[in-house]
Design an enzyme around this catalytic site. Sequence first.
Site, short mmCIF file in Angstrom:
data_model
loop_
_atom_site.label_atom_id
_atom_site.label_comp_id
_atom_site.label_asym_id
_atom_site.label_seq_id
_atom_site.Cartn_x
_atom_site.Cartn_y
_atom_site.Cartn_z
N CYS A 104 0.24 3.70 2.89
CA CYS A 104 0.73 3.08 4.13
C CYS A 104 2.23 3.32 4.28
O CYS A 104 2.73 3.58 5.38
CB CYS A 104 0.44 1.58 4.14
SG CYS A 104 -1.30 1.15 4.04
N CYS A 110 0.84 -1.21 0.00
CA CYS A 110 0.00 0.00 0.00
C CYS A 110 0.87 1.26 0.00
O CYS A 110 1.63 1.49 0.95
CB CYS A 110 -0.90 -0.05 1.23
SG CYS A 110 -1.69 1.50 1.66
#
Length: 144
Positions: free
Chosen positions: A72, A69
């Site tokens: 993230c 991600c």
Amino acid sequence: MRHIFSWDGNSRSEANHWRDEYVQWYTMCMALKYVRRNEQMAIVNATDSTFVNEVKDGVVLVDFWAPWCGPCKMIAPVLEEVDRELGDKVKIVKVNVDDNPETAGKYGVMSIPTLFVFKNGEVVDKTVGFQPKESLVGLLSKHL
């Protein structure tokens, strides 16, 4: 009279001695820097089996994330900054949703990063997506 770091160039063994002393000193300094940096880092990686124990006491910021991600990855250094600033008041816990689907499902995580604020084991706040440090500090300050 010789100074501690003077070298007259005549002794090869003296040069090797000072080089060895410097390498030893440098290695010790780098090790100390590493230890101090890791002492500040109190971010905990939780699993499905350890999650409840990690969030049961005090104010805890939980980051549900995944290694693939992009946002993230962007928020990880922000969490480290928050930890340095509020680490004595707030615990930060990371949960990899790929490895721990049970916990992510229990809290209805549909998008990542999703950050929950727990206080004594109960969810008190939530935010989804990348957040700047100031936003996270403000979110946490409401619950301290």
